[in-house]
Scaffold this motif. Structure first.
Motif, mmCIF file in Angstrom:
data_model
loop_
_atom_site.group_PDB
_atom_site.id
_atom_site.type_symbol
_atom_site.label_atom_id
_atom_site.label_comp_id
_atom_site.label_asym_id
_atom_site.label_seq_id
_atom_site.Cartn_x
_atom_site.Cartn_y
_atom_site.Cartn_z
ATOM 1 N N ILE A 41 3.177 13.341 -0.766
ATOM 2 C CA ILE A 41 3.511 12.684 -2.037
ATOM 3 C C ILE A 41 4.878 13.155 -2.521
ATOM 4 O O ILE A 41 5.703 12.347 -2.974
ATOM 5 C CB ILE A 41 2.420 12.978 -3.086
ATOM 6 C CG1 ILE A 41 1.112 12.274 -2.709
ATOM 7 C CG2 ILE A 41 2.870 12.542 -4.481
ATOM 8 C CD1 ILE A 41 -0.066 12.659 -3.587
ATOM 9 N N LEU A 88 7.672 11.467 -0.600
ATOM 10 C CA LEU A 88 7.903 10.095 -1.044
ATOM 11 C C LEU A 88 8.632 10.070 -2.384
ATOM 12 O O LEU A 88 9.515 9.231 -2.608
ATOM 13 C CB LEU A 88 6.578 9.346 -1.141
ATOM 14 C CG LEU A 88 5.961 8.928 0.198
ATOM 15 C CD1 LEU A 88 4.535 8.444 0.017
ATOM 16 C CD2 LEU A 88 6.810 7.842 0.855
ATOM 17 N N LYS A 89 8.288 10.980 -3.269
ATOM 18 C CA LYS A 89 8.993 11.048 -4.554
ATOM 19 C C LYS A 89 10.464 11.392 -4.352
ATOM 20 O O LYS A 89 11.343 10.837 -5.022
ATOM 21 C CB LYS A 89 8.318 12.068 -5.467
ATOM 22 C CG LYS A 89 6.960 11.606 -6.010
ATOM 23 C CD LYS A 89 6.357 12.646 -6.940
ATOM 24 C CE LYS A 89 5.042 12.144 -7.521
ATOM 25 N NZ LYS A 89 4.404 13.144 -8.419
ATOM 26 N N GLY A 99 12.179 8.392 -3.173
ATOM 27 C CA GLY A 99 12.392 7.490 -4.304
ATOM 28 C C GLY A 99 13.588 7.904 -5.141
ATOM 29 O O GLY A 99 14.406 7.061 -5.549
ATOM 30 N N TYR A 156 7.608 7.567 7.380
ATOM 31 C CA TYR A 156 7.763 6.701 6.211
ATOM 32 C C TYR A 156 8.627 5.496 6.554
ATOM 33 O O TYR A 156 9.718 5.643 7.100
ATOM 34 C CB TYR A 156 8.379 7.489 5.055
ATOM 35 C CG TYR A 156 7.634 8.773 4.753
ATOM 36 C CD1 TYR A 156 6.292 8.746 4.367
ATOM 37 C CD2 TYR A 156 8.259 10.012 4.904
ATOM 38 C CE1 TYR A 156 5.605 9.918 4.117
ATOM 39 C CE2 TYR A 156 7.573 11.189 4.650
ATOM 40 C CZ TYR A 156 6.243 11.145 4.262
ATOM 41 O OH TYR A 156 5.559 12.313 4.021
ATOM 42 N N ASN A 196 -0.444 7.016 1.107
ATOM 43 C CA ASN A 196 0.429 7.044 -0.068
ATOM 44 C C ASN A 196 1.496 5.967 0.053
ATOM 45 O O ASN A 196 2.020 5.714 1.146
ATOM 46 C CB ASN A 196 1.095 8.415 -0.194
ATOM 47 C CG ASN A 196 0.087 9.533 -0.371
ATOM 48 O OD1 ASN A 196 -0.772 9.481 -1.246
ATOM 49 N ND2 ASN A 196 0.181 10.565 0.467
ATOM 50 N N TRP A 197 1.829 5.366 -1.078
ATOM 51 C CA TRP A 197 2.862 4.333 -1.122
ATOM 52 C C TRP A 197 3.843 4.635 -2.252
ATOM 53 O O TRP A 197 3.434 4.997 -3.361
ATOM 54 C CB TRP A 197 2.242 2.959 -1.368
ATOM 55 C CG TRP A 197 1.355 2.463 -0.265
ATOM 56 C CD1 TRP A 197 0.052 2.817 -0.036
ATOM 57 C CD2 TRP A 197 1.687 1.509 0.748
ATOM 58 N NE1 TRP A 197 -0.441 2.147 1.062
ATOM 59 C CE2 TRP A 197 0.544 1.332 1.564
ATOM 60 C CE3 TRP A 197 2.842 0.776 1.049
ATOM 61 C CZ2 TRP A 197 0.515 0.470 2.645
ATOM 62 C CZ3 TRP A 197 2.821 -0.091 2.127
ATOM 63 C CH2 TRP A 197 1.669 -0.238 2.922
ATOM 64 N N LEU A 198 5.118 4.476 -1.952
ATOM 65 C CA LEU A 198 6.157 4.578 -2.974
ATOM 66 C C LEU A 198 6.453 3.179 -3.493
ATOM 67 O O LEU A 198 6.713 2.258 -2.715
ATOM 68 C CB LEU A 198 7.431 5.190 -2.378
ATOM 69 C CG LEU A 198 8.651 5.234 -3.301
ATOM 70 C CD1 LEU A 198 8.454 6.273 -4.404
ATOM 71 C CD2 LEU A 198 9.923 5.519 -2.503
ATOM 72 N N SER A 214 7.406 5.530 -8.505
ATOM 73 C CA SER A 214 6.066 6.125 -8.602
ATOM 74 C C SER A 214 5.374 6.089 -7.250
ATOM 75 O O SER A 214 5.682 5.252 -6.392
ATOM 76 C CB SER A 214 5.216 5.381 -9.634
ATOM 77 O OG SER A 214 5.019 4.025 -9.246
ATOM 78 N N VAL A 215 4.439 7.005 -7.039
ATOM 79 C CA VAL A 215 3.680 7.083 -5.795
ATOM 80 C C VAL A 215 2.205 6.887 -6.105
ATOM 81 O O VAL A 215 1.671 7.516 -7.028
ATOM 82 C CB VAL A 215 3.894 8.440 -5.088
ATOM 83 C CG1 VAL A 215 3.049 8.539 -3.818
ATOM 84 C CG2 VAL A 215 5.371 8.630 -4.745
ATOM 85 N N HIS A 216 1.556 6.017 -5.349
ATOM 86 C CA HIS A 216 0.131 5.748 -5.535
ATOM 87 C C HIS A 216 -0.583 5.830 -4.190
ATOM 88 O O HIS A 216 -0.027 5.432 -3.158
ATOM 89 C CB HIS A 216 -0.100 4.360 -6.142
ATOM 90 C CG HIS A 216 0.537 4.168 -7.480
ATOM 91 N ND1 HIS A 216 -0.066 4.562 -8.656
ATOM 92 C CD2 HIS A 216 1.739 3.631 -7.825
ATOM 93 C CE1 HIS A 216 0.729 4.269 -9.675
ATOM 94 N NE2 HIS A 216 1.834 3.706 -9.199
#
Length: 286
Positions: free
Chosen positions: A46, A49-50, A53, A142, A250-252, A257-259
């Motif tokens: 996570i 990914l942040k 982003g 990713y 996990n998705w950016l 935001s990451v969900h």
């Protein structure tokens, strides 16, 4: 009466009981340790990914668009795609400069921000043939979301393309009509089983993918590839987004935001992959 100094030894039965108890405790402890390790790996994923982003939005702040997904425009190439371009924005400026001087010498360098620690292959290099011979590269877990329909460049339209539409010089936030908080930007997919694909230094099948992928690089793979479980031993699982985290990945999103989306939300990843498709997605579902 004299006190005996003789020590009492364990009987065989007592020793076996102790061993059995220790074995039971280890059996109970190992799953807990594995859960803790996976929780830590998922948290690191996570964070990666942040960081991506932040890097992408910093790039956008400089150039007013996100980085072009593939190589040189208008003649597209696979090398020096979007991951190469954000290196200076994720504290890899020296690697970026080295890649500009000697691309093939620099790209085997592993980049921690591009790696998911849930996969034991995170320190390895991929090796395969390129248009300039056989080379190796650091790997990535990713991939930029190209849209909801993965085919040839000519098949990407305004309604099915995402933030990383491959035949563009870079997409601006203003063109994300569906809203950046409702549009997928990056998803997880481990490198191919043979490590020939999944390089951070290249694009297309290496670090770009659609949530419905109709291109199958490996033979006899089912299409379309859609979000679902996979195995690191199966090359065909390179055709779709998936992760090594239990139950989903996990998705950016475009807003940074990451969900975590479970595999049961596979259908949701299709409208979320477009930036101007006009689909209605309930953000409370994720």
């Amino acid at each position: 009466m004299p006190i005996s100094n003789r020590r009492h030894a364990f009987t065989l039965i007592e020793l076996l009981v102790v061993i059995a108890i220790i074995a039971i405790l280890i059996g109970l402890l190992l799953p807990a340790v594995q859960k803790v390790r996976e929780a830590a790996a998922r948290t690191q994923c996570i964070n990666n990914l942040k960081q991506l982003g932040i890097g992408l939005h910093s790039y956008h702040g400089t150039y007013q668009t996100f980085p072009q997904p593939r190589g040189q425009v208008p003649v597209f190439t696979s090398s020096f795609g979007w991951m190469c371009r954000i290196l200076p924005y994720i504290e890899q400026d020296n690697l970026y400069k080295a890649a500009q001087v000697n691309f093939f010498q620099a790209i085997p360098t592993p980049v921690k921000t591009f790696q998911c620690p849930s996969d034991g292959r995170d320190g390895r290099d991929g090796t395969g043939a390129t248009t300039l011979g056989t080379h190796s590269s650091g790997l990535t877990w990713y991939l930029g979301v190209t849209g909801s329909f993965g085919g040839s460049d000519a098949q990407y339209t305004g309604s099915n393309s995402g933030i990383f539409q491959p035949n563009t010089a870079g997409v601006a936030i203003a063109s994300i009509a569906d809203g950046s908080s409702n549009t997928l930007m990056i998803g997880e997919r481990p490198p191919a089983a043979d490590l020939v694909f999944g390089w951070w230094s290249y694009s297309d099948y290496d670090n770009l993918l659609a949530t419905q992928n109709y291109l199958a690089i490996y033979p006899n793979c089912p299409t379309p590839g859609v979000y679902g479980p996979g195995k690191v031993t199966n090359n065909c699982d390179s055709n779709h987004f998936w992760s090594l985290h239990s139950g989903g990945g996990n998705w950016l999103f475009g807003d940074g935001s990451v969900h975590f989306l479970p595999y049961s939300a596979a259908a949701m990843t299709i409208p979320l992959a477009t930036r101007a498709g006009g689909e209605v997605v309930n953000s409370s579902d994720f």
